[in-house]
Design a protein around this motif. Structure first.
Motif, PDB file in Angstrom:
ATOM      1  N   GLY A  43       8.501   7.361  29.259  1.00 51.54           N
ATOM      2  CA  GLY A  43       8.279   6.368  28.025  1.00 51.54           C
ATOM      3  C   GLY A  43       9.871   5.451  27.694  1.00 51.54           C
ATOM      4  N   LYS A  44      10.650   6.505  27.707  1.00 52.81           N
ATOM      5  CA  LYS A  44      12.152   5.753  27.372  1.00 52.81           C
ATOM      6  C   LYS A  44      12.635   4.703  28.637  1.00 52.81           C
ATOM      7  N   LYS A  45      12.004   5.189  29.702  1.00 62.57           N
ATOM      8  CA  LYS A  45      12.531   4.060  30.816  1.00 62.57           C
ATOM      9  C   LYS A  45      11.580   2.811  30.752  1.00 62.57           C
ATOM     10  N   HIS A  46      10.363   2.989  30.533  1.00 66.06           N
ATOM     11  CA  HIS A  46       9.611   1.846  30.387  1.00 66.06           C
ATOM     12  C   HIS A  46      10.004   1.099  28.911  1.00 66.06           C
ATOM     13  N   THR A  47      10.427   1.540  27.908  1.00 62.07           N
ATOM     14  CA  THR A  47      11.013   0.775  26.899  1.00 62.07           C
ATOM     15  C   THR A  47      12.415   0.044  27.039  1.00 62.07           C
ATOM     16  N   SER A  48      13.159   0.725  28.246  1.00 58.10           N
ATOM     17  CA  SER A  48      14.271   0.034  28.584  1.00 58.10           C
ATOM     18  C   SER A  48      14.088  -1.286  29.542  1.00 58.10           C
ATOM     19  N   ILE A  49      12.824  -0.956  30.323  1.00 57.47           N
ATOM     20  CA  ILE A  49      12.387  -2.106  31.273  1.00 57.47           C
ATOM     21  C   ILE A  49      11.758  -3.215  30.138  1.00 57.47           C
ATOM     22  N   LEU A  50      11.212  -3.042  29.166  1.00 57.44           N
ATOM     23  CA  LEU A  50      10.734  -3.783  28.065  1.00 57.44           C
ATOM     24  C   LEU A  50      11.827  -4.510  27.718  1.00 57.44           C
TER      25      LEU A  50
END
Length: 62
Positions: A43-50
């Motif tokens: 989830g944190k990785k996807h937040t970073s990508i967003l």
């Protein structure tokens, strides 16, 4: 950016939002602490990508 490119970026942003939301929901359902940590990390990785996509849009705006 062309309209078609903006649509691709919009799709990518919506995908990241979906993944973040799904990770949070799954994390809340898991009882195994190791799995919860893995899902939280994803989830944190996807937040970073967003954030990266949003920053790119800001740059394009200027």
């Amino acid at each position: 950016m062309t309209e078609k490119e903006l649509l691709y970026v919009e799709d990518a942003i919506n995908h990241e939002i979906y993944m973040i939301t799904t990770c949070k929901e799954v994390e809340d359902c898991l009882t195994d602490e190791i799995l919860r940590k893995v899902v939280k990390k994803i989830g944190k990785k996807h937040t970073s990508i967003l954030t990266m996509f949003m920053d790119l849009l800001k740059e394009e705006e200027n």
